[in-house]
Write a protein that holds these residues in place. Structure first.
Motif, PDB file in Angstrom:
ATOM      1  N   GLY A  98      10.654  23.914   1.514  1.00 22.96           N
ATOM      2  CA  GLY A  98       9.389  23.289   0.614  1.00 22.96           C
ATOM      3  C   GLY A  98       9.951  21.376   1.319  1.00 22.96           C
ATOM      4  O   GLY A  98      10.341  21.038   1.608  1.00 22.96           O
ATOM      5  N   VAL A  99       8.532  20.654   0.396  1.00 19.57           N
ATOM      6  CA  VAL A  99       8.524  19.373   0.590  1.00 19.57           C
ATOM      7  C   VAL A  99       9.968  18.659  -0.321  1.00 19.57           C
ATOM      8  O   VAL A  99       9.490  18.942  -1.562  1.00 19.57           O
ATOM      9  N   GLN A 100      10.459  17.735  -0.554  1.00 19.32           N
ATOM     10  CA  GLN A 100      11.721  17.295  -0.923  1.00 19.32           C
ATOM     11  C   GLN A 100      11.042  15.617  -1.597  1.00 19.32           C
ATOM     12  O   GLN A 100      11.539  15.742  -2.636  1.00 19.32           O
ATOM     13  N   GLY A 101       9.701  15.486  -0.703  1.00 21.04           N
ATOM     14  CA  GLY A 101       9.195  14.455  -1.917  1.00 21.04           C
ATOM     15  C   GLY A 101       8.274  13.451  -0.622  1.00 21.04           C
ATOM     16  O   GLY A 101       7.749  14.074   0.951  1.00 21.04           O
ATOM     17  N   LEU A 102       7.966  12.546  -1.208  1.00 23.91           N
ATOM     18  CA  LEU A 102       6.363  11.858  -0.413  1.00 23.91           C
ATOM     19  C   LEU A 102       6.473  10.325  -0.366  1.00 23.91           C
ATOM     20  O   LEU A 102       7.787  10.123  -1.758  1.00 23.91           O
ATOM     21  N   ALA A 103       6.214   9.523   0.324  1.00 20.37           N
ATOM     22  CA  ALA A 103       6.172   8.402   0.325  1.00 20.37           C
ATOM     23  C   ALA A 103       5.153   6.875   0.916  1.00 20.37           C
ATOM     24  O   ALA A 103       3.839   7.521   0.573  1.00 20.37           O
ATOM     25  N   CYS A 104       5.433   6.233  -0.264  1.00 18.96           N
ATOM     26  CA  CYS A 104       3.053   5.335   0.041  1.00 18.96           C
ATOM     27  C   CYS A 104       4.108   4.278   0.255  1.00 18.96           C
ATOM     28  O   CYS A 104       4.808   3.408   0.053  1.00 18.96           O
ATOM     29  N   ASN A 105       2.983   3.432   1.287  1.00 17.50           N
ATOM     30  CA  ASN A 105       2.659   1.877   0.916  1.00 17.50           C
ATOM     31  C   ASN A 105       1.751   1.726  -0.507  1.00 17.50           C
ATOM     32  O   ASN A 105       0.976   2.301  -0.980  1.00 17.50           O
ATOM     33  N   TRP A 106       2.092   0.451  -1.318  1.00 21.85           N
ATOM     34  CA  TRP A 106       1.851   0.396  -2.439  1.00 21.85           C
ATOM     35  C   TRP A 106       1.007  -1.339  -2.525  1.00 21.85           C
ATOM     36  O   TRP A 106       1.756  -1.842  -1.733  1.00 21.85           O
ATOM     37  N   GLY A 107      -0.266  -1.642  -2.724  1.00 20.88           N
ATOM     38  CA  GLY A 107      -1.127  -2.417  -2.602  1.00 20.88           C
ATOM     39  C   GLY A 107      -1.234  -2.970  -3.600  1.00 20.88           C
ATOM     40  O   GLY A 107      -2.008  -2.413  -4.592  1.00 20.88           O
ATOM     41  N   LEU A 118       0.401  -0.952  -0.407  1.00 17.36           N
ATOM     42  CA  LEU A 118       0.368  -0.114  -0.187  1.00 17.36           C
ATOM     43  C   LEU A 118       0.242   0.964  -0.175  1.00 17.36           C
ATOM     44  O   LEU A 118       2.236   1.081   0.164  1.00 17.36           O
ATOM     45  N   CYS A 119       0.240   2.690  -0.359  1.00 15.61           N
ATOM     46  CA  CYS A 119       1.102   3.536  -0.209  1.00 15.61           C
ATOM     47  C   CYS A 119       0.508   5.130   0.664  1.00 15.61           C
ATOM     48  O   CYS A 119      -0.882   5.218   0.866  1.00 15.61           O
ATOM     49  N   LEU A 120       1.730   5.713   1.629  1.00 18.67           N
ATOM     50  CA  LEU A 120       1.378   6.513   2.258  1.00 18.67           C
ATOM     51  C   LEU A 120       2.135   7.657   2.061  1.00 18.67           C
ATOM     52  O   LEU A 120       3.324   7.583   0.897  1.00 18.67           O
ATOM     53  N   SER A 141      -3.593   4.659   2.057  1.00 21.45           N
ATOM     54  CA  SER A 141      -2.372   3.736   1.238  1.00 21.45           C
ATOM     55  C   SER A 141      -2.792   4.340  -0.216  1.00 21.45           C
ATOM     56  O   SER A 141      -3.391   5.738  -0.744  1.00 21.45           O
ATOM     57  N   LEU A 142      -1.962   3.414  -1.209  1.00 25.90           N
ATOM     58  CA  LEU A 142      -2.134   4.998  -2.402  1.00 25.90           C
ATOM     59  C   LEU A 142      -2.987   4.176  -3.072  1.00 25.90           C
ATOM     60  O   LEU A 142      -4.136   5.060  -3.483  1.00 25.90           O
ATOM     61  N   ILE A 143      -3.596   2.725  -3.064  1.00 28.29           N
ATOM     62  CA  ILE A 143      -5.109   2.570  -4.022  1.00 28.29           C
ATOM     63  C   ILE A 143      -5.988   1.787  -3.023  1.00 28.29           C
ATOM     64  O   ILE A 143      -5.209   0.826  -2.541  1.00 28.29           O
ATOM     65  N   ASP A 144      -7.149   1.866  -3.410  1.00 27.65           N
ATOM     66  CA  ASP A 144      -8.166   0.636  -2.949  1.00 27.65           C
ATOM     67  C   ASP A 144      -7.309  -0.697  -3.483  1.00 27.65           C
ATOM     68  O   ASP A 144      -7.393  -0.955  -4.596  1.00 27.65           O
ATOM     69  N   GLU A 145      -8.350  -2.365  -2.679  1.00 30.07           N
ATOM     70  CA  GLU A 145      -7.762  -3.036  -3.128  1.00 30.07           C
ATOM     71  C   GLU A 145      -9.015  -3.710  -2.530  1.00 30.07           C
ATOM     72  O   GLU A 145      -8.899  -4.394  -1.274  1.00 30.07           O
ATOM     73  N   ASP A 146      -9.716  -4.373  -3.593  1.00 30.52           N
ATOM     74  CA  ASP A 146     -10.792  -5.290  -3.424  1.00 30.52           C
ATOM     75  C   ASP A 146     -10.819  -6.740  -3.284  1.00 30.52           C
ATOM     76  O   ASP A 146     -11.937  -7.402  -2.947  1.00 30.52           O
TER      77      ASP A 146
END
Length: 488
Positions: free
Chosen positions: A24-33, A9-11, A313-318
């Protein structure tokens, strides 16, 4: 959170230079599901992350398709090890050596910027009843040894993503924080080991679950800009549960001689469906508040420097298990296809950008036939069957499709099954109750989906099981409750 071990997943993870705010913001992080019946093509997901400024990602397993797509992408990677692998990794260091060779070294040599190996996922949850109590630490030690043997000991660090239930406070105040008595000694061994090997302690914090678990929990206390009465702890006033929870951990670390131990937030976010409190309004409010405070460089009362934070997270997971709740499938900032659920101010006037290049199945839906009746003897069983093999969590009470009438409820269930089965001709045959339409039946907050056409994309790994092989994640009792609701 008690989530299963095989998904990613993504955060948000925000970094700063110097004082942070000035640069300012340098970058973002995520969980990818990837626990989806119709997952996005990995290359599309990597492009989605890059378009939205994500430069770090956390994976819950060493998925070949995801890792291949991340090669030479400029995105730093944390690779997770599922709980079911802990026993063999703990039993023999050679198993760990083989794991690192196959899943870490191989991809590093191919240009994947792996920075962390996350051993296990919330292994000490009380609901696991000590299943992983004796294998987590040995597995961690063996993975560390394997990384050193592979020449990656300095480049790749180890961590264990832990649920916030590993610590507690007898008084209910952060200053009384300490680790759970039943795992106190084990936690001390793990933290010392991480500290000795320059690792990081990773904690997952979910203010949503505080609200979900306790109907009397003050709603505003779950958010960063709420007006709930503060919790006063000596000279500190806590205005939100995130700060109070995090500082309970910091107190526990200080109490046990590890006050300077680095801490990351592995997961934090807010779902948008599957529960009355899981909605777009609350999710936008929480995630925007979280992002705003990190942009400001705001930490917690006990740690002024903001921790690295992975938004969940980044994307829904069905296809995720809904054992913790129907909301489990709806944590994404984006829908399953990379479409935007709600906008966020990412700083400097930037908003979210949707996924590009997604190919869909035909623009058609399976719905209840106009002439069919809810009193048909096959009506109940048809809905139950559809919701056994497809995701009907949006039909629950207080959810995005919770206010539909009986026929629309059936249409939603039939269509989710039809789409999940790739619009196969025989998948819209519910005892003469259903028909195919080209008129979009979506209304209000309720989306009648059209799935991604996997035939037009490279199929990512084996994350779209057949109807025969797919497990029944939608609880039977939920399906029965749904049916009874339709009858009424």
């Amino acid at each position: 959170m008690g989530k299963g071990n095989g998904y990613m997943l993504c955060l948000f993870l925000v970094f700063f230079l110097g004082e942070g705010l000035s640069k300012g913001v340098q970058g973002l992080a995520c969980n990818w599901g990837l626990q989806s019946t119709h997952p996005l093509q990995p290359s599309i997901v990597v492009k989605l992350m890059k378009d939205n400024g994500f430069n770090k990602v956390k994976l819950f397993e060493a998925d070949p398709g995801a890792l291949k797509a991340l090669a030479n992408s400029g995105i730093q990677v944390m690779v997770g090890i599922p709980n079911e692998l802990l026993a063999p990794l703990a039993s023999n260091v050679n198993n760990a050596i083989n794991y690192v060779k196959q899943n870490i070294s191989t991809y590093v040599s191919k240009g994947v910027d792996i920075r962390y190996v996350a051993v296990a996922n919330e292994p000490f949850l009380k609901t696991y009843k000590d299943t992983f109590l004796h294998t987590t630490f040995p597995a961690l030690q063996n993975i560390q040894a394997a990384l050193i043997k592979a020449g990656l000991g300095k480049q790749v660090k180890v961590t264990i993503p832990l649920n916030a239930d590993v610590y507690e406070s007898e008084s209910g105040l952060p200053s009384s924080g300490d680790f759970r008595p039943d795992i106190h000694d084990l936690m001390m061994s793990i933290i010392k080991f991480l500290s000795d090997n320059r690792g990081v302690l990773t904690i997952n914090i979910y203010p949503f679950l505080s609200l979900y678990a306790d109907p009397n929990f003050p709603v505003d206390y779950a958010f960063f800009n709420g007006s709930a009465a503060p919790v006063v702890d000596g000279s500190i006033s806590y205005t939100n549960v995130f700060d109070a929870n995090f500082d309970t951990l910091i107190s526990a670390l200080e109490k046990n001689g590890f006050g300077s131990m680095p801490v990351m937030i592995g997961e934090v976010g807010w779902p948008t469906d599957g529960d009355p409190n899981a909605n777009i309004e609350y999710a936008r409010r929480f995630n925007q508040g979280l992002l705003d405070r990190i942009i400001r460089g705001q930490g917690t009362p006990k740690r002024s420097t903001p921790p690295e934070v992975y938004l969940f997270s980044l994307i829904d997971e069905d296809n995720k298990s809904v054992q913790p709740g129907n909301f489990e499938r709806h944590w994404g900032v984006f829908y399953y296809d990379g479409a935007i659920k709600y906008q966020l101010n990412m700083g400097h006037g930037r908003g979210l950008i949707p996924a590009k290049g997604v190919k869909y199945l035909a623009r058609q839906w399976c719905v209840m036939s106009p002439g069919a009746s809810t009193s048909d003897p096959n009506f109940q069983n048809s809905i139950n069957y559809a919701c056994t093999y497809a995701d009907c969590t949006s039909l629950g009470y207080g959810s995005s499709c919770g206010n539909l009438d009986a026929k629309s409820n059936a249409s939603y269930a039939f269509n989710m099954y039809y789409q999940t089965m790739n619009q196969r001709k025989d998948s819209c045959s519910f005892s003469n109750l259903s028909t195919i339409t080209t008129v979009n039946p979506s209304r209000g907050t309720c989306r009648y989906e059209i799935m991604i056409d996997l035939g037009k994309h490279e199929r990512p790994s084996n994350h779209a099981p057949s109807a025969a092989g797919r497990k029944q994640h939608f609880p039977l009792i939920m399906a029965l409750v749904l049916v009874l609701t339709l009858i009424v």
